[in-house]
Design a protein around this motif. Structure first.
Motif, PDB file in Angstrom:
ATOM      1  N   UNK A 243       9.703  37.270  59.165  1.00 12.60           N
ATOM      2  CA  UNK A 243       8.251  37.456  59.167  1.00 12.60           C
ATOM      3  C   UNK A 243       7.878  38.915  58.943  1.00 12.60           C
ATOM      4  N   UNK A 244       6.797  39.138  58.188  1.00 18.03           N
ATOM      5  CA  UNK A 244       6.161  40.425  57.992  1.00 18.03           C
ATOM      6  C   UNK A 244       4.652  40.233  58.151  1.00 18.03           C
ATOM      7  N   UNK A 245       4.002  41.189  58.828  1.00 17.01           N
ATOM      8  CA  UNK A 245       2.572  41.037  59.098  1.00 17.01           C
ATOM      9  C   UNK A 245       1.769  41.451  57.876  1.00 17.01           C
ATOM     10  N   UNK A 246       0.806  40.617  57.496  1.00 16.85           N
ATOM     11  CA  UNK A 246      -0.087  40.874  56.378  1.00 16.85           C
ATOM     12  C   UNK A 246      -1.530  40.786  56.875  1.00 16.85           C
ATOM     13  N   UNK A 247      -2.326  41.790  56.494  1.00 14.16           N
ATOM     14  CA  UNK A 247      -3.723  41.827  56.917  1.00 14.16           C
ATOM     15  C   UNK A 247      -4.541  42.571  55.863  1.00 14.16           C
TER      16      UNK A 247
END
Length: 349
Positions: A243-247
Motif C-alpha cells: 500500500x501507498x497513500x494517495x491524496x
C-alpha cells in the motif's frame, strides 16, 4: 357717582379720538351683515373687556378638592413589565401513519404474486398465473440483491485500515459474503421443503413454492460467485503490491453494482481515470474518501484501493485501457512481471 355713569363716560372717551381723526365728509364703513350674536348683551353693572378671562370658578369643597388633587409621583424604581397574555394552547396535529418498511411491502407483494400463480391449475383463469410468476421472479431478484449487496452502516471497519494489513479486508469480505449467501440458501431451502412436510389437504397449493425456492438458490449462487471473483482479484493484487497513500481522491461518477470512476492524486500529479469495482456492490461513495486512500498497484496496469476508516476495498484499472498501451510497453520487465502475477496484464474490470 353711580357706577353706570362711569362706564358711560369711559365709552365716550374711547370713541372720541376715532371720530376726531376721521376726515370730514367720510362715512364710517358699514358693518357686514352677519348672524346675530349668540351671546346676550352684558347686563348692566357688569364690566366686559376684550382680554377678560373666563369667569372665576366656584370654590370647591374640601372633599372635592381632595378628589381632584393630582396623585403624588411614585417612588423611582424598576418598572414592572406588563403582564403578557397567556400563550394559546398548542393545537394537536393529526398523527400521520408511519410508512411501511420495504420488507413489509415486499412480503405483501410476494403473497399477492404467489396467490396469482395458483390460477395455473384453473382452466378458465390460467392467464392470471402469468403476472404472478413474473412478480415472484422479480421479487426474488430484489431479495437476493438486497441481502448480498446490503450497504454497510458506515461504521469503522473491524480490521486495520492504515495500510499495514493487506489481508484483513480480504478475509472480512470472504466471511461477510459467505454469511449472507448461507442465509439466502437456508431461506430458499425452507421454502422448497414447506410443501413436502405439509400433510393437510391444501398442501397442493404450496407445490409452486418448490420452483420458487429452487430459482432463488440458483440466482443467489450466480450473484455470490460474481462478488467472490472481485474479492479474489483484490487478493491477487495485494499478494504482489504494497500500500501507498494517495491524496486526494476525486470521485467522478457512480454506477450500479459497485461500479465507479475516480482519479487519484499524488505530489501534484493525477493518475489516469480509473474504472473501479467494489465487491459488495454498495450504491454510494465511501465516507471521507476525498481525503485520501491507500493504493496498491501500478497506475497504468491497475490496482486496489483501501479507504481508511470504513475499509471499503476496490479493484480498479484505467478506463481507457488501449490509450495507455504505449506506457505499459515502455514499462520495465519487472513491472510487467508483477502486473502479470497480480492479474493486471489484461483489461478485466
Amino acid at each position: 357717582m353711580p357706577e353706570t355713569s362711569l362706564e358711560r363716560d369711559e365709552g365716550d372717551a374711547a370713541t372720541a379720538p376715532a371720530e376726531a381723526g376721521a376726515p370730514r365728509g367720510a362715512t364710517s364703513p358699514r358693518p357686514e351683515a352677519g348672524p346675530p350674536p349668540e351671546e346676550a348683551a352684558p347686563q348692566r353693572g357688569t364690566r366686559r373687556t376684550a382680554d377678560a378671562g373666563p369667569p372665576p370658578e366656584e370654590a370647591a369643597s374640601p372633599e372635592t378638592a381632595a378628589l381632584l388633587a393630582p396623585a403624588s409621583a411614585p417612588a423611582l424604581g424598576p418598572v414592572p413589565a406588563p403582564a403578557s397574555a397567556p400563550a394559546p394552547a398548542p393545537v394537536e396535529m393529526p398523527e400521520r401513519a408511519a410508512p411501511l418498511r420495504p420488507e413489509v411491502l415486499w412480503a405483501l407483494a410476494a403473497a399477492g404474486s404467489y396467490g396469482l400463480t395458483l390460477f395455473v391449475a384453473s382452466e378458465d383463469l390460467v392467464l392470471l398465473a402469468i403476472p404472478g410468476l413474473i412478480g415472484c421472479v422479480l421479487l426474488e431478484l430484489i431479495a437476493v440483491r438486497y441481502v448480498l449487496r446490503r450497504p454497510s452502516p458506515g461504521a469503522p471497519a473491524p480490521y486495520v485500515t492504515d495500510g499495514s494489513d493487506s489481508r484483513g479486508a480480504v478475509h472480512f469480505l470472504y466471511a461477510a459474503l459467505l454469511k449472507r449467501y448461507l442465509v439466502l440458501v437456508f431461506c430458499f431451502l425452507a421454502i422448497m421443503a414447506l410443501p413436502l412436510v405439509t400433510r393437510s389437504t391444501w398442501a397442493t397449493y404450496l407445490i409452486p413454492l418448490i420452483g420458487v425456492g429452487l430459482f432463488g438458490v440458483v440466482l443467489a449462487t450466480i450473484y455470490w460467485f460474481d462478488q467472490l471473483r472481485w474479492v479474489r482479484q483484490c487478493a491477487r493484487v495485494l499478494n504482489v503490491y504494497g500500500f501507498e497513500f494517495r491524496s486526494p481522491v476525486y470521485g467522478l461518477d457512480l454506477w450500479r453494482n459497485g461500479r465507479r470512476f475516480l482519479v487519484m492524486g499524488c505530489d501534484g500529479l493525477e493518475s489516469p481515470e480509473m474504472h473501479a469495482r467494489e465487491p459488495m456492490g454498495h450504491p454510494r461513495w465511501p465516507d471521507r474518501i476525498a481525503e485520501g486512500a491507500w493504493f496498491a498497484g501500478d497506475e497504468v496496469f491497475g490496482g486496489v484501493l483501501l479507504v481508511p476508516g470504513t475499509g471499503e476495498l476496490m479493484c480498479m484499472q484505467p478506463l481507457d485501457w488501449d490509450e495507455f498501451k504505449p506506457w505499459r510497453d515502455e514499462a520495465g520487465e519487472e513491472r510487467r512481471e508483477k502486473a502479470k502475477r497480480a492479474g493486471l496484464d489484461r483489461n478485466s474490470v
